[in-house]
Every structure is written in C-alpha cells, then in structure tokens.
Design a protein around this motif. Structure first.
Motif, PDB file in Angstrom:
ATOM      1  N   GLN A   1       0.530   7.729  -5.000  1.00 41.60           N
ATOM      2  CA  GLN A   1      -0.202   7.178  -6.126  1.00 41.60           C
ATOM      3  C   GLN A   1      -1.068   6.020  -5.656  1.00 41.60           C
ATOM      4  O   GLN A   1      -0.802   4.865  -5.961  1.00 41.60           O
ATOM      5  CB  GLN A   1       0.783   6.737  -7.206  1.00 41.60           C
ATOM      6  CG  GLN A   1       1.648   7.843  -7.762  1.00 41.60           C
ATOM      7  CD  GLN A   1       0.806   8.912  -8.459  1.00 41.60           C
ATOM      8  OE1 GLN A   1      -0.199   8.598  -9.110  1.00 41.60           O
ATOM      9  NE2 GLN A   1       1.210  10.163  -8.318  1.00 41.60           N
ATOM     10  N   LEU A   2      -2.063   6.328  -4.883  1.00 37.47           N
ATOM     11  CA  LEU A   2      -2.970   5.300  -4.391  1.00 37.47           C
ATOM     12  C   LEU A   2      -3.877   4.852  -5.516  1.00 37.47           C
ATOM     13  O   LEU A   2      -4.475   5.684  -6.213  1.00 37.47           O
ATOM     14  CB  LEU A   2      -3.822   5.832  -3.238  1.00 37.47           C
ATOM     15  CG  LEU A   2      -3.106   6.071  -1.906  1.00 37.47           C
ATOM     16  CD1 LEU A   2      -4.080   6.639  -0.879  1.00 37.47           C
ATOM     17  CD2 LEU A   2      -2.489   4.778  -1.394  1.00 37.47           C
TER      18      LEU A   2
ATOM     19  N   VAL B   1      -4.271  -2.273  -0.127  1.00 41.77           N
ATOM     20  CA  VAL B   1      -3.699  -2.006  -1.445  1.00 41.77           C
ATOM     21  C   VAL B   1      -2.186  -2.144  -1.346  1.00 41.77           C
ATOM     22  O   VAL B   1      -1.606  -2.097  -0.263  1.00 41.77           O
ATOM     23  CB  VAL B   1      -4.081  -0.594  -1.953  1.00 41.77           C
ATOM     24  CG1 VAL B   1      -5.583  -0.468  -2.129  1.00 41.77           C
ATOM     25  CG2 VAL B   1      -3.542   0.478  -1.010  1.00 41.77           C
ATOM     26  N   GLN B   2      -1.534  -2.306  -2.497  1.00 33.79           N
ATOM     27  CA  GLN B   2      -0.090  -2.406  -2.590  1.00 33.79           C
ATOM     28  C   GLN B   2       0.450  -1.133  -3.235  1.00 33.79           C
ATOM     29  O   GLN B   2       0.002  -0.730  -4.307  1.00 33.79           O
ATOM     30  CB  GLN B   2       0.325  -3.625  -3.416  1.00 33.79           C
ATOM     31  CG  GLN B   2      -0.030  -4.960  -2.797  1.00 33.79           C
ATOM     32  CD  GLN B   2       0.796  -5.241  -1.540  1.00 33.79           C
ATOM     33  OE1 GLN B   2       1.951  -4.839  -1.441  1.00 33.79           O
ATOM     34  NE2 GLN B   2       0.177  -5.932  -0.582  1.00 33.79           N
TER      35      GLN B   2
ATOM     36  N   LEU C   1      -0.747  -1.244   2.278  1.00 32.09           N
ATOM     37  CA  LEU C   1      -1.406  -0.115   2.944  1.00 32.09           C
ATOM     38  C   LEU C   1      -2.837  -0.497   3.271  1.00 32.09           C
ATOM     39  O   LEU C   1      -3.494  -1.206   2.508  1.00 32.09           O
ATOM     40  CB  LEU C   1      -1.395   1.123   2.053  1.00 32.09           C
ATOM     41  CG  LEU C   1      -0.022   1.640   1.578  1.00 32.09           C
ATOM     42  CD1 LEU C   1      -0.211   2.863   0.686  1.00 32.09           C
ATOM     43  CD2 LEU C   1       0.871   1.963   2.765  1.00 32.09           C
ATOM     44  N   ARG C   2      -3.275   0.015   4.407  1.00 30.68           N
ATOM     45  CA  ARG C   2      -4.673  -0.151   4.795  1.00 30.68           C
ATOM     46  C   ARG C   2      -5.394   1.124   4.390  1.00 30.68           C
ATOM     47  O   ARG C   2      -4.978   2.235   4.746  1.00 30.68           O
ATOM     48  CB  ARG C   2      -4.793  -0.387   6.307  1.00 30.68           C
ATOM     49  CG  ARG C   2      -6.190  -0.735   6.780  1.00 30.68           C
ATOM     50  CD  ARG C   2      -6.653  -2.058   6.229  1.00 30.68           C
ATOM     51  NE  ARG C   2      -7.904  -2.489   6.866  1.00 30.68           N
ATOM     52  CZ  ARG C   2      -8.631  -3.506   6.447  1.00 30.68           C
ATOM     53  NH1 ARG C   2      -8.220  -4.222   5.386  1.00 30.68           N
ATOM     54  NH2 ARG C   2      -9.732  -3.827   7.064  1.00 30.68           N
TER      55      ARG C   2
ATOM     56  N   GLU D   1      -2.795   4.228   5.337  1.00 26.45           N
ATOM     57  CA  GLU D   1      -1.645   4.256   6.242  1.00 26.45           C
ATOM     58  C   GLU D   1      -0.906   2.921   6.152  1.00 26.45           C
ATOM     59  O   GLU D   1      -1.481   1.893   5.757  1.00 26.45           O
ATOM     60  CB  GLU D   1      -2.088   4.511   7.680  1.00 26.45           C
ATOM     61  CG  GLU D   1      -2.936   3.409   8.264  1.00 26.45           C
ATOM     62  CD  GLU D   1      -3.319   3.681   9.717  1.00 26.45           C
ATOM     63  OE1 GLU D   1      -3.015   4.767  10.209  1.00 26.45           O
ATOM     64  OE2 GLU D   1      -3.929   2.779  10.328  1.00 26.45           O
ATOM     65  N   THR D   2       0.358   2.947   6.513  1.00 30.81           N
ATOM     66  CA  THR D   2       1.139   1.704   6.544  1.00 30.81           C
ATOM     67  C   THR D   2       0.710   0.860   7.746  1.00 30.81           C
ATOM     68  O   THR D   2       0.010   1.329   8.651  1.00 30.81           O
ATOM     69  CB  THR D   2       2.638   2.022   6.639  1.00 30.81           C
ATOM     70  OG1 THR D   2       2.890   2.723   7.865  1.00 30.81           O
ATOM     71  CG2 THR D   2       3.098   2.869   5.450  1.00 30.81           C
ATOM     72  N   LEU D   3       1.187  -0.397   7.739  1.00 32.13           N
ATOM     73  CA  LEU D   3       0.826  -1.324   8.826  1.00 32.13           C
ATOM     74  C   LEU D   3       1.843  -1.341   9.959  1.00 32.13           C
ATOM     75  O   LEU D   3       1.722  -2.162  10.884  1.00 32.13           O
ATOM     76  CB  LEU D   3       0.677  -2.743   8.263  1.00 32.13           C
ATOM     77  CG  LEU D   3      -0.333  -2.919   7.127  1.00 32.13           C
ATOM     78  CD1 LEU D   3      -0.350  -4.382   6.676  1.00 32.13           C
ATOM     79  CD2 LEU D   3      -1.715  -2.459   7.555  1.00 32.13           C
TER      80      LEU D   3
END
Length: 471
Positions: free
Chosen positions: A105-106, A124-125, A131-132, A154-156
């Motif tokens: 759910q971006l 974004v959260q 997330l980037r 993608e995650t960091l």
C-alpha cells in the motif's frame, strides 16, 4: 602491625608518550568512524538511488510497450512482483482506471512528476518503515488520453548493510594503521632517548665535580633541564666556597685568641698566686670577648655573602624611620665609649627595597668601626639624605685619625687593617658593609671626612613605584 606499602610505579616517558598519542588517536578513530559511516551511507544511497531510478525506468519502458487496459499482463505482473528478498514494493496506477497492480500500500506521490520526466525520488513511511521510492510518469500506449504512474520502492536495509561493510573495512585498516604508528613511535622514542646516554654516562663518571654538564651533545629539548642542573651546581659551588672560606676565616681569626686563652690558662695553673690568676682571668675575659665578637662577625660576613636579594624576598623600607631608631639604640653605648653620636636627616620619607635586619647590620658595623677607630672624645655623625637622582644616601662620618688616601680602596677587603692602628679588631666590619651593600645593589664610597676623619657613604638605588609589601 605496620601495613605493607606498595611501591609506586615510576613514571615512564615512553608510556606517557604512548598514552598521550593513543587517547587522541582513539578519539580520532571514533570521529573518523562516524565520518566514514556517513560517507559510506551517502555513497550507498547514491548507488541505490541510481539503481532504483533505473528499475523504475525499465519497468516503465516495459509497461509502455504492453497494450495495457485496466489490467496488467501476466508477464508484466510476474516481473513486477518478483523480489527474492521481499524488500521491494511497486505500484502501477492509471489516471483513468486507478490502481492496476502493486504489492504494497504505497502512498501516491504528493506531487505527480511531469509526463516523460526523470524519475522522482522521495521517502515514504509504510508500516513504520521508511522506504525509498522512485516514481515515473509515462503515457499509455493504447489510450493517448491515459497515463501511467509507475512507483518502485525498497527498504533501507541494503543501504545500511553496505555502509556497515564499508565502515568495518575502514576501521580494520585504520586500526592496523594506528598499531603500526604506535609501534613506530615506541621504536622511535626508544631510539631517540639513547641520545641521553652520553649525558647519563658523563654524570655517572663524576665523583665530586660540580662543573657544568651542558655540552654540544645535549639535545635542545633537554637543555632547559641541563641548564637548571648547571645553575644548581653553580649555587652549590658558591655555597661550598662560602663554607670553605668561613672555615678558613674562622681558623685564621680564632687561632690568636684561642692560643692566648691556652697560654693564660697555663700561666694561671703554673702560678696560683691571686694576683697572677686575676691578671690571667682578665686576659682570658678579653680574649673570650674578642673570640665571641670575631665569631659573630664571621657569621655576619657569611650571611652578607649570600645570594643577592630577590624581589619577592625584599620589603619596602623607610630609611627615614629605620635609621634614626637604629642610631638611638646605640647612643648609650657611644656615651660609655666617650663618643658623641648624632644623627642628621631631612625627615622626608626615603624608601628602598631590602631587608631591615641586613640594613641594621650594615649600620651597626659602620658605627662600630667609627667608635673603635675614631677613639674617645670623637664625634660621629650619621646622615641620611636624598640625592638628586632619587637615590637614598646613608653616610657615617667621624673626626678620627682617618685613613691614607692610597689605602681607601682596600678598606672593604677582609681582615685588612691600616698600619699603625693599635685598636683591636677583626678587620671584617667594612667587608660586611660591602657585602650587604652589594646584596642591596648599593654603592659604597670611602673618602676622608671634612675634619680629617673617615666618611663611608652607602647609596641605595631608588625603590621606584614597585612595592611588593611594606615592612
């Protein structure tokens, strides 16, 4: 029971240098680790951002080649949803049909990037994770009025893992570098301290020598220490010389009275008649007084020959108050000796820097010398006045027989007595005056008085405005 005392470890120059170097190096290592991690993370973010933008463009290009309607083809969905690590997210939305596909759910970008522009990167959260995200806006192939927004995120975690790997490699290399540097410092200090071996050997080879130890082979960094030691040796040489001189002077001056005492004791023992014993006791009393006076004069001379007064040990003295009081203490003694002792002064304050006890000894020796050699019926005048250059002048003048002009320069010599003088004395009074004056940086002038006697003048330097402490 006396507790055992644990011996203290002696300080080590090598260990201290290593500690002084190790602590800053550790601090620099920590600071460098923080900077390295920041630089590595920045580098990792740039690489991943570039890859993320390329992924978004690749997916957008692939989707632009498909004839999309309201749904994605099976091939496009498989490529978008495939992620072996489960750390990637995507959404494909249509301006007409809404969300077409996605595995998370971006949230939609706050600002839709322009059509055909480069991918927009932002954070974004999602489920309390950062997330980037990269978003690209493309036109739909089937419907020119429609457009697609492709978002890849993608995650960091990969970014931080890569930055930590770079940091660990940097810390390992820098730690090895610090160990190598400290080893070189230890070796260099050990080798460098060997330049002290000649100085140590030179000191160890000495027995009772107090000559200077500073030489051409002494390093510049050690010269303050060697100069301090040389200064200490100089003071010790002066003290030993003063000690030897005192012993020689005492032996020279006390030999005669002690020999006389022995002779008169033998005389009294050999002839016990009362008149012989009384005469011997009279001579013994006179010789004892002479020996006592000589001893006190020798001690006074030794004190006067000490080092010059330091500024911190001197006091601001008012001679206009000190000298009259000192003269008044000698009036009764002068009357018993048949001498007219007087004082002349302006009454104006005259300040010098010095020791009150030393100035008292100086005046006492001048008065003693005048009383002893001027004789009964003489007149002795103590004068205190200010000179034109601001210095204070203290003089003692008598009207006695005086001293031949050619002998005046020798009056300050130890044990010197003018020929033809029958008065008993140690010959140390004016020598003590000379030494006390030198300690106070004063000048001593000897001249014949206005009435054929002797005049001794002491010119003290001006105290100036510096007054460390009033006595």
């Amino acid at each position: 029971m006396t507790p055992l005392r644990v011996p203290r470890t002696r300080p080590s120059l090598r260990r201290r240098l290593l500690v002084f170097l190790l602590i800053p190096m550790i601090a620099l290592l920590v600071l460098d680790a923080l900077v390295s991690y920041g630089v590595a993370l920045t580098y990792s973010n740039r690489v991943h951002d570039r890859d993320l933008s390329d992924d978004a463009l690749t997916l957008a290009k692939m989707l632009s080649n498909d004839k999309l309607g309201s749904e994605l083809t099976a091939q496009a969905r498989f490529l978008l949803e495939y992620d072996p690590d489960g750390r990637s997210y995507f959404t494909v939305s249509s301006s007409k049909h809404g969300l077409l596909a996605g595995n998370g759910q971006l949230p939609q970008p706050a600002h839709v990037p322009p059509l055909g522009a480069a991918p927009a990167l932002y954070d974004v959260q999602l489920a309390r994770h950062t997330l980037r995200t990269a978003s690209v806006h493309i036109a739909a192939r089937r419907d020119p009025a429609d457009s697609l927004i492709v978002t890849v995120a993608e995650t960091l975690r990969d970014r931080h893992e890569q930055a930590r790997e770079i940091l660990l490699l940097a810390i390992l290399m820098q730690t090895l570098l610090i160990v190598c540097v400290l080893s070189l410092v230890w070796f260099g200090v050990s080798r460098g301290l060997r330049v002290l071996d000649p100085l140590t050997a030179r000191l160890a080879a000495r027995s009772h020598e107090l000559t200077p130890i500073d030489g051409a082979d002494v390093p510049q960094e050690i010269q303050p220490l060697t100069r301090t030691i040389d200064a200490l040796f100089g003071r010790l040489r002066g003290m030993l010389a003063l000690h030897d001189r005192f012993i020689a002077d005492a032996a020279h001056q006390l030999r005669t009275p002690l020999t006389g005492l022995s002779l008169h004791v033998d005389r009294a023992l050999a002839d016990p008649r009362p008149e012989t014993v009384a005469d011997a006791l009279t001579h013994i009393q006179r010789l004892s007084q002479r020996a006592a006076r000589t001893s006190s004069q020798l001690l006074a001379l030794t004190r006067a020959q000490a080092a010059p007064l330091e500024t911190g040990g001197s006091r601001l003295l008012d001679l206009a108050q000190l000298i009259p009081e000192a003269v008044a203490q000698r009036v009764h003694e002068a009357i018993r000796a048949g001498v007219d002792l007087g004082y002349e002064g302006s009454g104006r304050a005259l300040h010098i820097l010095g020791e009150a006890a030393s100035v008292q000894d100086l005046l006492d020796n001048l008065i003693d010398n005048a009383v002893r050699y001027a004789g009964r019926g003489s007149v002795i005048t103590v004068r205190l006045q200010a000179l034109d250059d601001g210095r204070a002048s203290l003089s003692v003048e008598d009207n006695g027989p005086g001293v031949p002009p050619d002998l005046l320069p020798r009056l300050s010599e130890r044990f010197f007595r003018a020929a033809g003088n029958s008065e008993e004395g140690s010959g140390l009074g004016l020598a003590i005056v000379q030494r006390i004056a030198e300690r106070h940086h004063a000048d001593v002038l000897y001249r014949n008085g206005t009435e054929a006697g002797l005049c001794v003048e002491i010119r003290f330097p001006h105290a100036g405005s510096a007054a460390p402490q009033r006595a």
